[in-house]
Every structure is written in structure tokens, then in C-alpha cells.
Design a protein around this motif. Structure first.
Motif, mmCIF file in Angstrom:
data_model
loop_
_atom_site.group_PDB
_atom_site.id
_atom_site.type_symbol
_atom_site.label_atom_id
_atom_site.label_comp_id
_atom_site.label_asym_id
_atom_site.label_seq_id
_atom_site.Cartn_x
_atom_site.Cartn_y
_atom_site.Cartn_z
ATOM 1 N N UNK A 1 0.812 -1.202 0.000
ATOM 2 C CA UNK A 1 0.000 0.000 0.000
ATOM 3 C C UNK A 1 0.852 1.261 0.000
ATOM 4 N N UNK A 2 0.193 2.387 -0.191
ATOM 5 C CA UNK A 2 0.900 3.666 -0.271
ATOM 6 C C UNK A 2 1.750 3.922 0.962
ATOM 7 N N UNK A 3 1.228 3.590 2.145
ATOM 8 C CA UNK A 3 1.909 3.895 3.395
ATOM 9 C C UNK A 3 2.528 2.653 4.037
ATOM 10 N N UNK A 4 2.688 1.601 3.260
ATOM 11 C CA UNK A 4 3.285 0.368 3.759
ATOM 12 C C UNK A 4 4.673 0.164 3.153
ATOM 13 N N UNK A 5 5.428 -0.781 3.723
ATOM 14 C CA UNK A 5 6.766 -1.109 3.238
ATOM 15 C C UNK A 5 6.827 -2.574 2.825
ATOM 16 N N UNK A 6 7.355 -2.821 1.664
ATOM 17 C CA UNK A 6 7.672 -4.183 1.253
ATOM 18 C C UNK A 6 9.195 -4.287 1.202
ATOM 19 N N UNK A 7 9.774 -4.427 2.370
ATOM 20 C CA UNK A 7 11.215 -4.409 2.646
ATOM 21 C C UNK A 7 11.724 -2.978 2.766
ATOM 22 N N UNK A 8 11.567 -2.432 3.974
ATOM 23 C CA UNK A 8 12.120 -1.109 4.311
ATOM 24 C C UNK A 8 13.618 -1.300 4.527
ATOM 25 N N UNK A 9 14.344 -1.331 3.417
ATOM 26 C CA UNK A 9 15.709 -1.862 3.383
ATOM 27 C C UNK A 9 16.760 -0.853 3.797
ATOM 28 N N UNK A 10 16.629 0.385 3.370
ATOM 29 C CA UNK A 10 17.616 1.425 3.655
ATOM 30 C C UNK A 10 16.931 2.668 4.189
ATOM 31 N N UNK A 11 17.710 3.523 4.883
ATOM 32 C CA UNK A 11 17.100 4.695 5.512
ATOM 33 C C UNK A 11 18.187 5.673 5.915
ATOM 34 N N UNK A 12 17.895 6.955 5.786
ATOM 35 C CA UNK A 12 18.805 7.967 6.313
ATOM 36 C C UNK A 12 18.005 9.203 6.684
ATOM 37 N N UNK A 13 18.667 10.136 7.344
ATOM 38 C CA UNK A 13 18.066 11.417 7.694
ATOM 39 C C UNK A 13 18.209 12.348 6.496
ATOM 40 N N UNK A 14 17.089 12.818 5.968
ATOM 41 C CA UNK A 14 17.124 13.689 4.797
ATOM 42 C C UNK A 14 17.290 15.129 5.250
ATOM 43 N N UNK A 15 18.542 15.574 5.241
ATOM 44 C CA UNK A 15 18.902 16.911 5.720
ATOM 45 C C UNK A 15 18.658 17.989 4.670
ATOM 46 N N UNK A 16 18.134 17.623 3.515
ATOM 47 C CA UNK A 16 17.801 18.611 2.488
ATOM 48 C C UNK A 16 16.529 19.371 2.840
ATOM 49 N N UNK A 17 15.814 18.900 3.850
ATOM 50 C CA UNK A 17 14.537 19.481 4.235
ATOM 51 C C UNK A 17 14.602 19.943 5.682
ATOM 52 N N UNK A 18 13.855 20.991 5.985
ATOM 53 C CA UNK A 18 13.755 21.487 7.342
ATOM 54 C C UNK A 18 12.274 21.622 7.706
ATOM 55 N N UNK A 19 11.784 20.920 8.703
ATOM 56 C CA UNK A 19 12.534 19.983 9.545
ATOM 57 C C UNK A 19 12.990 18.752 8.752
ATOM 58 N N UNK A 20 14.048 18.118 9.257
ATOM 59 C CA UNK A 20 14.570 16.921 8.598
ATOM 60 C C UNK A 20 13.486 15.841 8.522
ATOM 61 N N UNK A 21 13.658 14.954 7.518
ATOM 62 C CA UNK A 21 12.734 13.846 7.313
ATOM 63 C C UNK A 21 13.503 12.534 7.281
ATOM 64 N N UNK A 22 12.785 11.437 7.383
ATOM 65 C CA UNK A 22 13.359 10.128 7.105
ATOM 66 C C UNK A 22 13.168 9.824 5.626
ATOM 67 N N UNK A 23 14.258 9.439 4.966
ATOM 68 C CA UNK A 23 14.210 9.008 3.570
ATOM 69 C C UNK A 23 14.409 7.497 3.582
ATOM 70 N N UNK A 24 13.395 6.757 3.133
ATOM 71 C CA UNK A 24 13.344 5.303 3.316
ATOM 72 C C UNK A 24 13.266 4.605 1.965
ATOM 73 N N UNK A 25 14.080 3.566 1.793
ATOM 74 C CA UNK A 25 14.052 2.729 0.586
ATOM 75 C C UNK A 25 13.029 1.617 0.776
ATOM 76 N N UNK A 26 11.960 1.643 -0.016
ATOM 77 C CA UNK A 26 10.972 0.567 -0.043
ATOM 78 C C UNK A 26 11.374 -0.358 -1.188
#
Length: 338
Positions: free
Chosen positions: A192-217
Motif C-alpha cells: 500500500x501507499x503507506x506500507x513497506x515491502x522491505x524497508x531496506x535502507x534509511x537515512x536522515x534527509x537533511x535537504x529538508x527542514x525539519x529533517x525527514x526520514x528518507x526510506x528505501x521501499x
């Protein structure tokens, strides 16, 4: 949102050169396009006898403030100088199977955070001494029972909160405070749109303020994608869709490097537009293939691209998921971050 397939053929045709073999071995290969053009460094990270120094790889890359390169392998963590010599290693049961890493300066001391998939924990250790100062286990307080815990990604917010993704199991992302106290979790497995099929990678996305999580689905159907979530676990948006199997993300300034397990690395700009594709493997048999022996490596062609990191000059270090243990240095042409 940007479709990967619309850019691949154009970027590769503009930016990729074919390696020419000389009597003394592979020559540098130029790849990429525009400001994201790179030359490979043949033989970087190999021992004097020409063999891999690290053994089987299924891990990550980070770089400390001195410019030393840390890469995780089945055996543990190896530290390279910028010219490709192993200068330190942390080996054995406490450091094996680190699937993902982040590095962070805390009051003048640099720490590495690691997600250990096969060892069912997150860890934090001193990057200079190897001392482990924190272990993160599946929190009983989460009320999830005895679920499988197989963490694949870890990242840290500016305030020290730690995020650990159970990407090879339940696909929950657990949030802890800096001391390791469980705070909350979010996410679930699915397409689904808000689900993960292997949330494999992740980092703090400092390009945005406030920072976000950038997640590899990574295994989202029909194609892999990147997602933004808030630091409180709220869905924000799909960032990029139509990718292959995105494994991890690393950010420098406005740019994001995204290794793809199919055997290529994608670079995004601040608008999340694909601006370069590096090392694309045209072979369906050797892209996404762990069992490519060292004597079949091709300069400038990746196989199971898994981890990457930028140095201060904008060069990239890339690790393949590989039976022999492959890590590569890509020197940015006219390097210098903007």
C-alpha cells in the motif's frame, strides 16, 4: 515523483564509457553525466596481491572526519585510507553482519551506528577504538510479541533519537532515544501507499527542514521507491517511484546517491530528479547477483550495488553485495562539492 525508466537509457548513453584493457590491467572508466561525472579507480581497496581485502560483502560505507573509509562485511568492519589501504579493522562476533551504518560526531567523538540483520540488533560503537557503547534489541514494550527481528537500516536524528528498521521481517521502524529507550514504532508490511515491502535502507534527509526520514521501499510492487516520513512516523510522500531495488541512500548537500541491487547507482538532485546513473550492468544474469567472483568483475560495471557514501570532495565509495567483497572508489571529475 520521477520514473526511473524514463531516464536510464538517456543517462547511460550520455555518461558511460567502456573500459579499455591495457597490458597492466583495467584502465579508469568514466561514467555519469554533467556535474555527476566520475572516473573509477582500478584496484582501489585490493591487497598488494590483487585480491579483495575484506571478504564477502552485504553491508555499508561511511567516512569519518579524517577522510577514512569504513565498510562493513560479513567478517566485520574494515577501515581504509583514501588511497585504498586497510589501516584498521574491527572483526569478530561483535562487528560481523553489519548491514547498514551511519556515522555521527558527538561532542568531538565519532560513533558508528550499525544495523546487524543476522544478529538481530542495532549497535553503537566508537569509530576510533571500536568500543561498543549501546545495543538495541527488539523492544518488549512495543507489544508486538515474539516477532522476528532482522534489522536492515539505522539512522540518527539531530537530537540523538535512533531509528532502526526491521526491514527483513515485520517492516516496523522502531524509534529509540539516544540512551536506547524505546519511544514508538510505525509502519507495516505490504504494498500500500503507506506500507513497506522491505524497508531496506534509511537515512536522515537533511535537504529538508525539519529533517525527514528518507526510506528505501526496496521490494514495493511493481517497482521499488523512496518515501518520506516525518521523525514522528507520519507519512509525507512518495519521493521517487519506478526504481529497481533501491538498497540504501546517502546524502551530501542537495544530492542523494541510491544504490540499486540490480547493479547500478542512481543520483538524485534537490528536486528528486534522476540526474545520473552510474555503473549500470546490462546483464540480467550478473545484475542482482551475489555470486560474481573477483575474476569476473568488470571495471565500471556494478553487480549487486548495496551501499555508498560521499567524501568531502564529492567522490563516491560504492559497495557491491558480493561473494568476494567488492568496494569501489569513484572520483568526481572536477570534484568539489557545490
Amino acid at each position: 515523483m520521477r520514473l526511473f525508466s524514463l531516464f536510464l537509457a538517456m543517462v547511460v548513453s550520455l555518461g558511460t564509457a567502456i573500459s579499455l584493457m591495457a597490458d597492466d590491467g583495467p584502465q579508469p572508466v568514466r561514467m555519469g553525466s554533467g556535474q555527476m561525472t566520475f572516473d573509477t579507480v582500478p584496484g582501489w581497496g585490493l591487497r598488494p596481491d590483487g585480491n579483495s581485502a575484506i571478504g564477502p560483502t552485504h553491508g555499508s560505507v561511511v567516512i569519518d572526519q579524517a577522510g577514512n573509509i569504513y565498510t562493513s562485511a560479513k567478517a566485520g568492519v574494515f577501515v581504509f585510507s583514501p588511497d585504498g589501504r586497510v589501516i584498521q579493522s574491527y572483526l569478530g562476533k561483535d562487528y560481523s553482519n553489519i548491514h547498514d551504518m551511519e556515522i555521527r560526531d558527538e561532542d568531538g567523538t565519532q560513533y558508528i551506528y550499525g544495523a546487524r540483520n543476522n544478529d538481530a540488533e542495532g549497535i553503537k560503537f566508537n569509530a576510533q577504538t571500536g568500543e561498543i557503547v549501546l545495543r538495541l534489541k527488539l523492544p518488549e514494550e512495543a507489544g508486538l510479541g515474539k516477532i522476528k527481528f532482522n534489522p536492515t537500516a539505522i539512522t540518527v536524528a539531530a537530537n540523538g533519537d535512533i531509528y532502526l528498521s526491521n526491514g527483513y521481517a515485520s517492516n516496523h521502524i522502531f524509534k529509540y532515544d539516544a540512551a536506547g529507550k524505546y519511544l514508538m514504532h510505525f509502519g507495516e508490511k505490504g504494498n500500500g501507499l503507506k506500507q513497506f515491502n522491505t524497508a531496506h535502507g534509511m537515512t536522515l534527509d537533511t535537504r529538508y527542514e525539519p529533517n525527514r526520514l528518507l526510506i528505501c521501499d526496496r521490494n514495493h510492487q511493481p517497482k521499488g521507491r523512496l518515501l518520506h516520513y516525518s521523525l514522528d512516523g507520519e507519512f509525507i510522500e512518495e519521493v521517487t517511484t519506478g526504481l529497481g531495488m533501491p538498497t540504501s541512500v546517502a546524502i551530501q548537500g542537495d544530492f542523494v546517491s541510491v544504490p540499486d541491487l540490480h547493479g547500478r547507482l542512481v543520483i538524485l538532485d534537490k528536486t528528486n530528479t534522476i540526474i545520473a546513473v552510474l555503473g549500470n550492468n546490462p546483464s540480467l544474469a550478473k545484475g542482482k547477483n551475489y555470486n560474481v567472483p573477483q575474476d569476473q568483475w568488470i571495471e565500471g560495471v556494478f553487480s549487486g550495488t548495496h551501499g555508498s557514501f560521499w567524501d568531502a570532495e564529492g567522490n563516491l565509495y560504492v559497495q557491491d553485495w558480493n561473494v568476494a567483497g567488492r568496494i569501489m572508489k569513484l572520483v568526481r571529475v572536477g570534484a568539489g562539492t557545490k
